[in-house]
Design a protein around this motif. Structure first.
Motif, mmCIF file in Angstrom:
data_model
loop_
_atom_site.group_PDB
_atom_site.id
_atom_site.type_symbol
_atom_site.label_atom_id
_atom_site.label_comp_id
_atom_site.label_asym_id
_atom_site.label_seq_id
_atom_site.Cartn_x
_atom_site.Cartn_y
_atom_site.Cartn_z
ATOM 1 N N ASP A 94 -12.110 9.830 6.256
ATOM 2 C CA ASP A 94 -12.594 9.396 7.569
ATOM 3 C C ASP A 94 -12.310 7.933 7.856
ATOM 4 O O ASP A 94 -12.740 7.403 8.877
ATOM 5 C CB ASP A 94 -14.091 9.695 7.707
ATOM 6 C CG ASP A 94 -14.332 11.195 7.713
ATOM 7 O OD1 ASP A 94 -13.569 11.920 8.383
ATOM 8 O OD2 ASP A 94 -15.250 11.648 7.020
ATOM 9 N N PHE A 95 -11.559 7.269 6.990
ATOM 10 C CA PHE A 95 -11.131 5.887 7.225
ATOM 11 C C PHE A 95 -10.163 5.876 8.408
ATOM 12 O O PHE A 95 -9.391 6.820 8.584
ATOM 13 C CB PHE A 95 -10.447 5.346 5.960
ATOM 14 C CG PHE A 95 -10.127 3.888 6.006
ATOM 15 C CD1 PHE A 95 -11.118 2.937 5.894
ATOM 16 C CD2 PHE A 95 -8.811 3.463 6.170
ATOM 17 C CE1 PHE A 95 -10.827 1.584 5.932
ATOM 18 C CE2 PHE A 95 -8.500 2.117 6.211
ATOM 19 C CZ PHE A 95 -9.508 1.175 6.094
ATOM 20 N N ASN A 135 -7.273 4.693 9.125
ATOM 21 C CA ASN A 135 -5.843 4.942 8.891
ATOM 22 C C ASN A 135 -5.585 6.169 8.030
ATOM 23 O O ASN A 135 -4.475 6.363 7.538
ATOM 24 C CB ASN A 135 -5.183 3.722 8.251
ATOM 25 C CG ASN A 135 -5.028 2.592 9.234
ATOM 26 O OD1 ASN A 135 -5.048 2.806 10.443
ATOM 27 N ND2 ASN A 135 -4.893 1.395 8.742
ATOM 28 N N SER A 136 -6.607 7.004 7.843
ATOM 29 C CA SER A 136 -6.375 8.241 7.110
ATOM 30 C C SER A 136 -5.628 9.215 8.011
ATOM 31 O O SER A 136 -5.720 9.154 9.244
ATOM 32 C CB SER A 136 -7.692 8.866 6.651
ATOM 33 O OG SER A 136 -8.384 9.422 7.747
ATOM 34 N N SER A 156 0.393 3.797 6.595
ATOM 35 C CA SER A 156 0.577 2.491 7.217
ATOM 36 C C SER A 156 1.999 2.383 7.727
ATOM 37 O O SER A 156 2.892 3.095 7.265
ATOM 38 C CB SER A 156 0.283 1.356 6.226
ATOM 39 O OG SER A 156 1.264 1.315 5.216
ATOM 40 N N SER A 190 -6.765 6.607 -2.810
ATOM 41 C CA SER A 190 -7.531 5.930 -1.763
ATOM 42 C C SER A 190 -9.029 5.981 -2.049
ATOM 43 O O SER A 190 -9.599 7.053 -2.223
ATOM 44 C CB SER A 190 -7.260 6.591 -0.410
ATOM 45 O OG SER A 190 -8.172 6.107 0.544
ATOM 46 N N ALA A 191 -9.661 4.822 -2.062
ATOM 47 C CA ALA A 191 -11.110 4.754 -2.232
ATOM 48 C C ALA A 191 -11.823 4.851 -0.884
ATOM 49 O O ALA A 191 -13.042 4.926 -0.830
ATOM 50 C CB ALA A 191 -11.486 3.440 -2.910
ATOM 51 N N PHE A 192 -11.051 4.855 0.214
ATOM 52 C CA PHE A 192 -11.642 4.828 1.554
ATOM 53 C C PHE A 192 -12.068 6.205 2.060
ATOM 54 O O PHE A 192 -12.970 6.317 2.867
ATOM 55 C CB PHE A 192 -10.661 4.205 2.550
ATOM 56 C CG PHE A 192 -10.320 2.785 2.220
ATOM 57 C CD1 PHE A 192 -11.228 1.769 2.433
ATOM 58 C CD2 PHE A 192 -9.089 2.470 1.682
ATOM 59 C CE1 PHE A 192 -10.927 0.455 2.124
ATOM 60 C CE2 PHE A 192 -8.768 1.157 1.370
ATOM 61 C CZ PHE A 192 -9.685 0.153 1.580
ATOM 62 N N GLY A 193 -11.395 7.254 1.635
ATOM 63 C CA GLY A 193 -11.764 8.604 2.047
ATOM 64 C C GLY A 193 -11.096 9.064 3.332
ATOM 65 O O GLY A 193 -10.464 8.273 4.036
ATOM 66 N N MET A 252 0.836 -1.180 0.000
ATOM 67 C CA MET A 252 0.000 0.000 0.000
ATOM 68 C C MET A 252 0.878 1.240 0.000
ATOM 69 O O MET A 252 1.617 1.473 0.925
ATOM 70 C CB MET A 252 -0.890 -0.004 1.246
ATOM 71 C CG MET A 252 -1.652 1.288 1.421
ATOM 72 S SD MET A 252 -2.680 1.294 2.879
ATOM 73 C CE MET A 252 -1.916 2.623 3.766
ATOM 74 N N GLN A 257 -7.825 11.062 10.547
ATOM 75 C CA GLN A 257 -8.200 10.296 11.733
ATOM 76 C C GLN A 257 -7.005 10.050 12.651
ATOM 77 O O GLN A 257 -7.136 10.090 13.872
ATOM 78 C CB GLN A 257 -8.853 8.976 11.329
ATOM 79 C CG GLN A 257 -10.184 9.151 10.628
ATOM 80 C CD GLN A 257 -11.203 9.903 11.467
ATOM 81 O OE1 GLN A 257 -11.359 9.653 12.655
ATOM 82 N NE2 GLN A 257 -11.885 10.849 10.856
ATOM 83 N N LEU A 306 -3.754 7.817 3.196
ATOM 84 C CA LEU A 306 -3.676 6.721 4.159
ATOM 85 C C LEU A 306 -2.229 6.466 4.541
ATOM 86 O O LEU A 306 -1.336 6.501 3.697
ATOM 87 C CB LEU A 306 -4.262 5.438 3.569
ATOM 88 C CG LEU A 306 -5.737 5.479 3.182
ATOM 89 C CD1 LEU A 306 -6.166 4.129 2.621
ATOM 90 C CD2 LEU A 306 -6.602 5.866 4.355
#
Length: 111
Positions: A44-45, A47-48, A94, A39-42, A1, A51, A92
């Motif tokens: 507010d995911f 691991n963004s 990691s 990122s397709a998660f946005g 990732m 957040q 994101l």
């Protein structure tokens, strides 16, 4: 990732085995970042970066990653403030720990 944005200096440690003896070697942490548009998660995911800034930062403002329980004798890896501060909110982040047994660590021939 994502792409590697920071890598901790390899540190001498031990990997605990469930069975058998412990293995000496070197551990390091690689911090990877995925750009917001990848990122397709946005934003507010969990691991963004948005957040993580809200819930994970230590009181001193440093983003730290502790080694997994099976790796002992190694300090937390710290992502420098300058790098973390420059990351866009929606990306994101990691952090992955890697362990290399001593038998696989190249020896510096000049030493």
């Amino acid at each position: 990732m994502g792409r590697v944005i920071f890598e901790s200096v390899p540190a001498t440690g031990t990997m605990k085995q469930r069975t058998g003896s412990d293995i000496p070697g070197e551990a390091r942490c690689r911090f990877r970042f995925m750009e917001p548009e990848e990122s397709a998660f946005g934003p507010d995911f969990p691991n963004s970066v948005r957040q993580l800034r809200k819930r994970v930062l230590a009181a001193d403002g440093l983003f730290k990653s502790s080694p997994p329980p099976m790796i002992s004798g190694v300090a937390d890896a710290v992502l420098p403030k300058e790098i973390f501060g420059a990351l866009p909110e929606g990306g994101l982040l990691s952090h992955t720990w890697e362990f290399t047994p001593s038998a696989c660590v190249p020896v510096d021939k000049d030493s």
